[in-house]
Design an enzyme around this catalytic site. Structure first.
Site, PDB file in Angstrom:
ATOM      1  N   GLU A  33      95.976  53.922  56.521  1.00 35.88           N
ATOM      2  CA  GLU A  33      94.719  54.667  56.341  1.00 35.88           C
ATOM      3  C   GLU A  33      94.920  55.599  55.152  1.00 35.88           C
ATOM      4  O   GLU A  33      95.973  56.226  55.020  1.00 35.88           O
ATOM      5  CB  GLU A  33      94.372  55.481  57.591  1.00 35.88           C
ATOM      6  CG  GLU A  33      93.161  56.395  57.419  1.00 35.88           C
ATOM      7  CD  GLU A  33      92.868  57.245  58.653  1.00 35.88           C
ATOM      8  OE1 GLU A  33      93.062  56.720  59.773  1.00 35.88           O
ATOM      9  OE2 GLU A  33      92.485  58.418  58.511  1.00 35.88           O
ATOM     10  N   GLU A  84      89.605  65.057  53.399  1.00 36.34           N
ATOM     11  CA  GLU A  84      89.189  65.600  54.682  1.00 36.34           C
ATOM     12  C   GLU A  84      89.092  67.104  54.513  1.00 36.34           C
ATOM     13  O   GLU A  84      89.797  67.691  53.685  1.00 36.34           O
ATOM     14  CB  GLU A  84      90.210  65.291  55.781  1.00 36.34           C
ATOM     15  CG  GLU A  84      90.273  63.848  56.197  1.00 36.34           C
ATOM     16  CD  GLU A  84      91.288  63.657  57.322  1.00 36.34           C
ATOM     17  OE1 GLU A  84      90.871  63.366  58.448  1.00 36.34           O
ATOM     18  OE2 GLU A  84      92.497  63.798  57.052  1.00 36.34           O
TER      19      GLU A  84
END
Length: 986
Positions: free
Chosen positions: A360, A365
């Protein structure tokens, strides 16, 4: 152009301008249509449309088609709005009066010629919008062209004066054929620039970029004179983008995740997206829409489908994915406790296994409660929970926050990923790995980041990352995305991956030193106290240790000391196990040096089968990064020793945390003799004797996807000089060779194969040849003097599976050799998926042993996954399974008996008694080591003991296991007990 495709409007205009009787003849010229009103609706004009000041200052054309030219003469109107209209040619000629021309909906303007002060803007467009634009040079200083949108070709032309252009968008081509000044705004992108000799002396300025350029003279580019295109052209070329100028989200580029969770590979539903998130994702325009040239993902506080919040998660899965490249987003993000916006990537296919073995990439974020920082991370390693992640927080400069507009991107090459914010490099990573379940070694680097990934955009609410919203958190808020762009590296080749090497770094004097016996853990006997050293509050003799329960994850426990086998152990009694392994933790800090290898070991027990998770990682200042795998171990009701080994690949950490994570089960834990020791570098001898893999396969790396860089770990190439080619293609990932002649030997050999005297084996492989030819399979002794078996395998031009069976003579050879003879033909041969399995033993007419549980639990076994809490005991001649937390998977709690060999084609009946203190289902399976089931049933249990009976016929003779699966059922059951007795299989 990456806009909605259109047919040739020009051709359509030519044909439609002819009457039926004149098709194929010269068309009569239509009279110009002079616009008299400010609004024209539902009109088709065969000839020219003329707009003069008499029509008004603000002109609207709605559903208008003009087959001729559209001419704006004299003083241009203040605004011209085209909605769902089609113009072949638009020409603006006049003084420097500012004019804004906007296209929206299904509008198309094939050619636009500008000789004035004009702004062209595409808004909520669903068709091609403006295509080719020509800007004329002028001596009038007020004449210029501002272009906002996506354009095919922008051309500057003229003999007098200068052409002035500002681009805020994307142009496929910019052709400068006259002296020009072009300003590229921050987001502007020119994919191909051509400057002719007539354009020499032109100026390009601004913060935008040019991908490719051809210069036939000197220009000034961002303040520097140059005639060398390579001095400024970007090596990255745009291959996919969404500028969000459409009226709606483009469903040809984006799809949606719906709901509050997902179904994993085992078929179990995982709520909260695995992170305890609180939102329900929708594809409603209230949560995701385009507006004013942006994508808005809006999180709302509202009751919907049983949840308190809604939001959206968009992804390109199934529509666009790419391995390697530059991935970029410009956006503003919501702020406030509980907001979790993200721009990230997942593999299009889980090539290397479930999350996070296949990887991933988190491009961005952010935690709404920490708006001054953004975070970039990668996840990799083994399938959860034995995965790792590494990343970095980076603080914005000048007091900026995530609420301000920023550009977030990664540049991903083989063996390296670089994170940028606003064009500034923030971190670089090249240290990762992927290991498949049951594999002996890691997949070939740079796996898992060597496969296509798709993109995701979402705003989550609550959960493990930023906690849940508070009363002060404002709703609704949106993540406003200006654009998403993807580039390929065309200006140079992608770099060749290099396996990272970690040189040992010296530790400073202030580092925590090992004790005389080499242990970095102090007071591992829980029997010492130091001055000025703290321990666990209220628990004497625990100096250097600290104990944590994490309320955010529901952990509640206490610790004391207890004597076990004459030694002090820390005893942890757990009242609330929480939702994560780290909800309850016993921790000690140690100093670790980069590049060094360490062994972690400990003794432990419980009152029954329960998990413990062990991780060595950084503290808060290191983002709790994992230095080791998060290894899970199953504790039993007797003291056993456990250990794991890892290399420290991060920078020195003088306060690394050794975490003994005890959440997810209420069963108590006793811990003692904890050790962390530096050990010599771990060396692997690929030719040494190798036990069977967990799948039973005695051949290592039979899939040719392990070992760097040749993918041939555990294999030896013999006489490779006799082959034109011999190895593994990195794309096809199968072994191939093409011998030079028909006489010389060419061999593929694996050593260290364990063969037992008198045992039966079966070797399987897939093979194909350029044309029909044979290969020979041989099992040899370690010294090569004895050939145990040799068999010829015929191959043809189609991939086929082949098998050969053999019985070992009365000799055990734990270092035998598999030799594949590939010579004897010049035809290319390919092989893959090589397996050597020991065949099963004789069929027992009564395969289940101790099904009455009169003799305790043996030979029954239990498995409690770390996400569950349960104990399995023998009570009054029955198996009693006490379940406090059933976990997240059906297999999280198991009672099973293995090594069952059944006769294929024969009908069997399985019967047993069972009950449960709460109504629940229980899966009953018979499955082999590859989890292929010959029986799969669902038993409905309640408080009344019932007799269950199932009939089935096994298809093949193989070892299987009978399993009672008592984990997740899709409902939260709470604490309960299950009783199983009188199991028969006959």
């Amino acid at each position: 152009m990456i806009k909605k495709a259109v047919t040739s409007f020009t051709a359509a205009c030519l044909i439609m301008s002819l009457t039926p009787g004149n098709i194929g003849k010269a068309a009569q010229k239509e009279k110009p249509f002079h616009l008299k009103d400010s609004t024209l609706i539902d009109k088709t004009i065969e000839g020219d449309l003329v707009i003069t000041p008499d029509a008004g200052k603000d002109i609207t054309l709605e559903n208008v088609t003009v087959h001729g030219k559209t001419l704006i003469k004299g003083k241009a109107p203040d605004t011209l709005q085209l909605s769902d209209s089609e113009l072949y040619n638009l020409s603006v000629q006049g003084p420097g009066h500012p004019t804004k021309i906007t296209v929206s909906g299904e509008s198309i303007v094939e050619e636009t010629v500008l000789d004035g002060n004009v702004l062209l803007e595409e808004r909520e467009i669903t068709s091609a919008g403006f295509q080719d634009v020509t800007v004329s040079a002028s001596t009038v200083k007020t004449k210029k062209a501002n272009l906002k949108g996506e354009f095919e070709t922008i051309t500057t032309t003229g003999k007098k004066g200068e052409a002035e252009v500002e681009l805020d968008g994307v142009a496929d081509r910019l052709e400068m054929n006259t002296l020009s000044t072009v300003n590229l705004t921050t987001d502007a992108l020119v994919k191909e620039l051509t400057v002719s000799a007539s354009g020499q002396g032109s100026v390009i300025d601004g913060e935008g970029n040019v991908e490719k350029a051809t210069l036939n003279g000197t220009i000034t580019y961002k303040g520097e004179e140059t005639s060398d295109a390579s001095s400024f052209a970007s090596p990255w070329s745009l291959v996919w983008n969404d500028e969000f100028n459409q009226a709606e989200i483009d469903r040809g580029k984006w799809t949606f995740d719906i709901g509050n969770g997902f179904t994993d590979a085992s078929g179990a539903y995982v709520p909260g997206w695995g992170n305890n998130e609180k939102q329900y994702y929708t594809d409603r325009p209230e949560n995701a829409r385009t507006e004013d040239g942006k994508l808005l993902i809006t999180a709302k506080k509202e009751e919907y489908e049983g949840f308190a919040y809604t939001s959206s998660r968009l992804k390109t899965k199934g529509l666009f994915s790419k391995a390697f490249g530059k991935f970029e987003m410009k956006a503003t993000l919501p702020v406030g406790k509980g907001y979790w916006p993200a721009f990230w990537m997942l593999p299009e296919d889980d090539k290397y296994g479930g999350w996070a073995a296949s990887g991933e990439i988190d491009i961005l974020e952010a935690q709404g409660s920490n708006p001054h920082e953004a975070i970039g991370t990668i996840h990799y390693g083994e399938t959860w929970p034995n995965n790792k992640y590494t990343g970095a927080h980076y603080a914005f400069e000048g007091g900026s926050t995530i609420a301000d507009e920023h550009v977030y991107s990664v540049e991903w090459e083989p063996g390296e990923i670089r994170w940028y914010v606003d064009g500034k490099l923030r971190q670089t990573q090249n240290n990762w790995y992927s290991k498949g379940t049951g594999n002996a070694a890691n997949f070939t680097y740079p796996a898992p980041f060597d496969q296509p990934f798709h993109m995701l955009l979402n705003v989550a609410i609550g959960g493990n990352f930023d906690g849940d919203p508070t009363e002060d958190t404002m709703f609704p808020q949106s993540m406003d995305v200006e654009y998403v762009r993807v580039y390929d590296l065309t200006g140079r080749p992608y770099q060749t991956p290099e396996l990272p090497v970690f040189e040992q770094q010296p530790l400073p004097e202030e580092a925590k030193q090992p004790l005389e016996d080499g242990n970095l853990i102090y007071n591992n006997g829980f029997d010492q106290e130091w001055e000025d050293v703290e321990g666990i509050t209220g628990v004497p003799n625990t100096d250097h240790w600290y104990f944590l329960t994490v309320p955010d994850f529901g952990g509640k426990a206490n610790v004391s000391l207890d004597q076990v086998e004459g030694r002090n152990f820390a005893k942890v009694d757990i009242q609330e196990p929480g939702s994560q392994p780290y909800a309850v933790q016993l921790i000690q800090d140690v100093s670790l040096g980069k590049g060094r290898y360490y062994r972690v070991s400990f003794d432990a027990k419980s009152t029954g089968s329960r998990p413990i998770n062990v991780k060595v990682g950084g503290g808060e200042s290191r983002g709790y990064a994992a230095y080791s795998n998060s290894e899970s171990f199953s504790l039993q009701d007797g003291v056993e020793s456990y250990e794991m080994v890892f290399q420290m690949t991060e920078e020195n950490d003088l306060a690394a945390r050794v975490e003994l994570n005890l959440g997810l089960s209420k069963l108590p834990v006793w811990l003692g003799n904890v050790r962390v020791e530096e050990i010599p570098p771990v060396q692997v001898d690929p030719d040494a004797s190798k036990p069977a893999l967990p799948s039973g396969n005695l051949i290592y790396n039979g899939t040719f996807d392990q070992g760097f860089p040749d993918r041939l770990l555990y294999w030896n190439l013999v006489d490779s000089e006799n082959a034109a080619s011999m190895g593994v293609d990195p794309e096809e990932r199968v072994f191939s060779t093409k011998p030079l002649n028909e006489t010389d030997e060419v061999q593929l050999v694996q050593k260290g194969v364990q063969l037992q005297a008198g045992s039966e084996y079966e070797l399987k492989l897939d093979g194909v040849a350029e044309s029909a030819r044979d290969i020979q399979i041989e099992m040899r002794s370690k010294d090569g003097e004895v050939s145990y078996v040799t068999e010829t395998i015929p191959l043809n031009s189609n991939w086929e599976s082949h098998a050969m069976a053999f019985t070992m003579p009365d000799v055990t050879d734990l270092e035998a050799q598999l030799v594949i003879h590939l010579g004897g033909s010049t035809q290319e041969v390919k092989v893959d998926n090589i397996k050597l399995l020991k065949k099963v033993g004789p069929v027992d007419p009564f395969p289940i042993k101790n099904g009455s549980f009169d003799n305790g639990l043996a030979p029954w076994e239990s498995y409690i996954h770390f996400d569950a809490g349960a104990s399995i005991q023998h009570v009054d001649g029955e198996a009693h399974i006490s379940i406090g937390n059933e976990g997240k998977e059906p297999w999280s709690v198991q009672l099973f008996q293995g090594n069952l060999v059944l006769e294929p084609g024969k009908e069997y009946t399985l019967s047993f008694d069972a009950s449960s203190s709460v109504a629940r289902t229980m899966e009953v399976t018979l499955e082999n080591s590859q989890y292929t089931r010959s029986l799969s049933e669902i038993a409905e249990l309640n408080e009344n003991k019932g007799r269950f009976e199932y009939t089935f016929t096994p298809p093949v003779r193989e070892e299987t296991s009978l399993k009672f699966l008592l984990g997740a059922t899709g409902e939260v059951l709470g604490a309960h007990d299950v009783v199983i007795d009188n199991v028969e299989l006959k």
